[in-house]
Design an enzyme around this catalytic site. Structure first.
Site, PDB file in Angstrom:
ATOM      1  N   CYS A  60       0.805  -1.198   0.013  1.00 49.38           N
ATOM      2  CA  CYS A  60      -0.174   0.045  -0.046  1.00 49.38           C
ATOM      3  C   CYS A  60       0.702   1.277   0.082  1.00 49.38           C
ATOM      4  O   CYS A  60       0.799   2.129  -1.173  1.00 49.38           O
ATOM      5  CB  CYS A  60      -0.872   0.020   1.104  1.00 49.38           C
ATOM      6  SG  CYS A  60      -2.236  -1.210   1.046  1.00 49.38           S
ATOM      7  N   HIS A 110      -2.336   6.446   2.679  1.00 50.48           N
ATOM      8  CA  HIS A 110      -1.268   5.716   3.704  1.00 50.48           C
ATOM      9  C   HIS A 110      -0.127   6.714   3.730  1.00 50.48           C
ATOM     10  O   HIS A 110       0.951   5.902   3.525  1.00 50.48           O
ATOM     11  CB  HIS A 110      -1.031   4.443   3.220  1.00 50.48           C
ATOM     12  CG  HIS A 110      -0.860   3.399   3.991  1.00 50.48           C
ATOM     13  ND1 HIS A 110      -0.754   2.000   4.269  1.00 50.48           N
ATOM     14  CD2 HIS A 110       0.053   3.863   5.383  1.00 50.48           C
ATOM     15  CE1 HIS A 110      -0.314   1.460   5.354  1.00 50.48           C
ATOM     16  NE2 HIS A 110       0.221   2.399   6.068  1.00 50.48           N
TER      17      HIS A 110
END
Length: 512
Positions: A60, A110
Site C-alpha cells: 500500500c 497511507h
C-alpha cells in the site's frame, strides 16, 4: 524566484477514483464479464483502458507514494508501510496546486510521517491505517513474524457476510464526503479547476461483504483459483517467505474458505462500483462530466489463493497488475496492451492539462501514456520494486514486451513469457533458447539498479525508524494521524450569514 503559474480556465477538472488491492487480471478490458460492475463497465466504454498496468511496488504505502510522485520506492524511500513520505518530494497534487488547481483528498493514501497532505489543500477524512513507524520490518531478523501487524490468513478463514465492518464504515464515509465535496465544487464559488482524489479501502481484505452484494455471486464461475495450491517446497524462495510471513502452516485454509474469500472479494468490487456510480452520477447531474478527466486505478492487486498465495507483496500478475482507465477529453477510448505503470499517472495528467514537468523529469520514473493511447508512441519497459515485509532483501522486476524478469540477490532469477505462460508457471531463466533475452534484460536491470546499495539503504532506514518509533512512544505521545476538522460554524445557516444570499448561493444547478 520562479513565478507561480497562472491558472487556465480551459483546464479540465480531475476526478481520481482509487481502490485498494484490486487484481488487474479481472480487468482485462474493463471489468470481467462475471463481475457485477455496471458503472465501471460504463466508464470503461469511454476510457483509454491500459490492460497491462503494473504497480510500482506491491504494497500500500510504497505503491501510493510512487503513484503520487511518479518515482519508484528507491527514490521516494517509502520502502514499506511504515516509511516516511518526505515533504520535499513533489506529487501530482503539488504540481496541480502550483498551477492553480484546488486539490482535495477523500479517503486512504497511507501517508507515513507528519506531512499528511503532500500537496492536497484539504483532506476530508482521516486515513484507515496508522501514520507512524510502528509497522517497520527488520531485515536483521529474517523469518521472524511480527504477529500483531503481519498479515495472517484469518481474513481467509473468517470470510463471509456482515452489514457493517471497520472497512465498510470507512468507505461509506469516504463516499459521503466525496459526494458532498463534488456538490460544493459544482456550485462554482471557487473559480479554480479542481482535482479530487477519492480513495477507497475495498476490495482489500478482510473478505467480508454486505449480503446484497454477496448474493450477486452465488453462481459465480470464478470462485475457484485457476492455479491450485503449490506445495511449500515447490514454491519459489520469495513465495516461501511470504507463506512463512502469513503463518500459512497454522491456518488450515479449506477449499470452501477460498471460495468464500473470493466471493466476498468480488462482492466488494460491486460495493465499490456502486459508490463510484454515485459519484459519477453527481458529476453528470451537476453538469461537470464533459469538463472532467476521470481516472480509475488500484494501488496493487491480490493473489486471491492462486498457487496458494494471498494478498500481495510479490511480482506475480495477481499481485502486481492493476486496472487503469482514463476518460479524458481528446483521449481516444479503447484498449492499449502495451505495459504501463501507476508511475505514469502523474506525467499523463500533466500532459492532459498542459503542465510542464521539465524541472523534475530527471528524477521521475513514469512516462506519459497520452502517446500510447493515441497510437503515437510506446512506453519503455516497466520497472517494479519491493523491499517490505516478507522480503529479506530488495526484489526488482522489469516487464518488457511479453517478458518479465525478477531479480533478488538472495534468489535465482525468474524469467517468464506472459504471452505463452500467463500463469507464470515456467521459469525460463536457464533456458538456452532465452539466453539473449535474459542477457539483455539483466543488463538493463543492472544499469537501473545497484541491489547492494538498495539493500544497504533499506536497512539503514529500518534501523533509524526502530530507534525513532521507540523514542516517540516513550512519554507524551503526539500522533501523526490526520485529524479532519469540520468548520461547523461555517456550515448550513449561522447568524453571521444572510439567509437569502446563502440559499441562493447553495442552490445548484438551477432550472432545466
Amino acid at each position: 524566484m520562479t513565478a507561480t503559474p497562472t491558472p487556465s480556465p480551459a483546464r479540465p477538472n480531475i476526478l481520481i477514483l482509487m481502490v485498494d488491492q484490486l487484481n488487474g487480471t479481472f480487468f482485462p478490458d474493463g471489468p470481467a464479464d462475471f463481475l457485477h460492475a455496471p458503472h465501471l463497465r460504463a466508464l470503461a466504454d469511454r476510457s483509454a483502458r491500459f490492460a497491462n498496468t503494473y504497480t510500482a511496488s506491491p504494497l500500500c504505502a510504497p505503491a501510493r507514494a510512487s503513484f503520487m510522485s511518479g518515482q519508484l520506492p528507491s527514490r521516494t524511500r517509502v520502502y514499506d508501510n511504515a516509511a516516511e513520505f518526505t515533504s520535499d518530494i513533489p506529487t501530482f497534487a503539488h504540481h496541480l496546486r502550483r498551477a492553480g488547481y484546488h486539490t482535495a483528498l477523500s479517503g486512504k493514501m497511507h501517508f507515513v510521517g507528519p506531512d499528511q497532505l503532500h500537496g492536497y489543500e484539504e483532506r476530508l477524512t482521516t486515513d484507515i491505517y496508522p501514520a507512524d513507524f510502528g509497522w517497520t520490518p527488520d531485515y536483521t531478523r529474517p523469518g521472524e513474524r511480527i504477529d500483531w501487524w503481519y498479515h495472517n490468513l484469518g481474513s481467509v478463514t473468517g470470510a463471509g457476510v456482515a452489514e457493517i465492518t471497520n472497512q465498510l464504515e470507512y468507505d461509506d464515509e469516504v463516499a459521503y464526503h466525496a459526494a458532498r465535496k463534488l456538490y460544493d465544487l459544482a456550485r462554482g464559488h471557487d473559480a479554480r479547476p479542481w482535482c479530487l482524489t477519492v480513495s477507497f479501502t475495498h476490495p482489500h481484505d478482510p473478505y467480508v461483504a454486505r449480503k446484497r452484494f454477496w448474493d450477486l455471486y452465488e453462481d459465480c464461475p470464478a470462485l475457484d483459483p485457476v492455479v491450485p495450491p503449490i506445495a511449500f517446497e515447490e514454491q519459489d524462495p520469495h513465495a516461501q517467505r511470504l507463506m512463512l510471513a502469513s503463518d500459512h502452516a497454522a491456518s488450515h485454509v479449506t477449499d470452501e474458505d477460498v471460495r468464500r474469500s473470493r466471493r466476498a472479494y468480488f462482492a466488494n468490487i460491486s460495493y465499490v462500483d456502486e459508490k463510484i456510480g454515485e459519484l459519477l452520477d453527481v458529476l453528470e447531474r451537476c453538469r461537470l462530466s464533459d469538463d472532467t478527466i476521470v481516472v480509475f486505478v488500484s494501488d496493487h492487486g491480490d493473489m486471491l489463493g492462486e498457487r496458494g498465495l494471498w494478498f500481495k507483496m510479490n511480482f506475480l500478475e495477481g499481485s502486481a497488475r492493476v486496472p487503469l482507465m482514463i476518460a479524458a477529453p481528446g483521449l481516444p477510448a479503447g484498449r492499449i496492451d502495451r505495459a504501463a505503470s501507476t508511475l505514469d499517472v502523474l506525467p499523463t495528467l500533466a500532459e492532459l492539462v498542459g503542465l510542464d514537468l521539465g524541472g523534475v523529469l530527471p528524477w521521475t520514473d513514469g512516462e506519459s501514456l497520452v502517446g500510447p493511447a493515441k497510437g503515437t508512441g510506446e512506453r519503455s519497459p516497466v520497472p517494479m520494486e519491493y523491499a517490505a515485509e516478507g522480503s529479506y532483501a530488495p526484489l526488482v522486476a522489469l516487464r518488457d514486451g511479453p517478458w518479465k524478469l525478477i531479480l533478488c540477490d538472495l534468489d535465482p532469477p525468474i524469467l517468464t513469457n506472459l504471452d505463452e505462460d500467463p500463469q507464470e508457471l515456467v521459469n525460463r531463466a536457464q533456458d538456452p533458447a532465452c539466453a539473449g533475452v535474459m542477457a539483455a534484460m539483466t543488463a538493463a536491470m543492472d544499469a537501473r539498479w545497484d541491489l547492494a546499495r538498495f539493500d544497504a539503504e533499506v536497512r539503514a532506514s529500518q534501523a533509524r525508524r526502530h530507534v525513532v518509533y521507540a523514542a516517540l512512544r516513550n512519554g507524551a505521545y503526539y500522533p501523526w494521524d490526520f485529524q479532519p476538522l469540520q468548520k461547523a460554524s461555517e456550515r448550513y445557516m449561522r447568524n453571521h450569514m444572510d439567509l437569502n444570499v446563502l440559499e441562493e448561493n447553495q442552490r445548484f444547478p438551477r432550472g432545466e
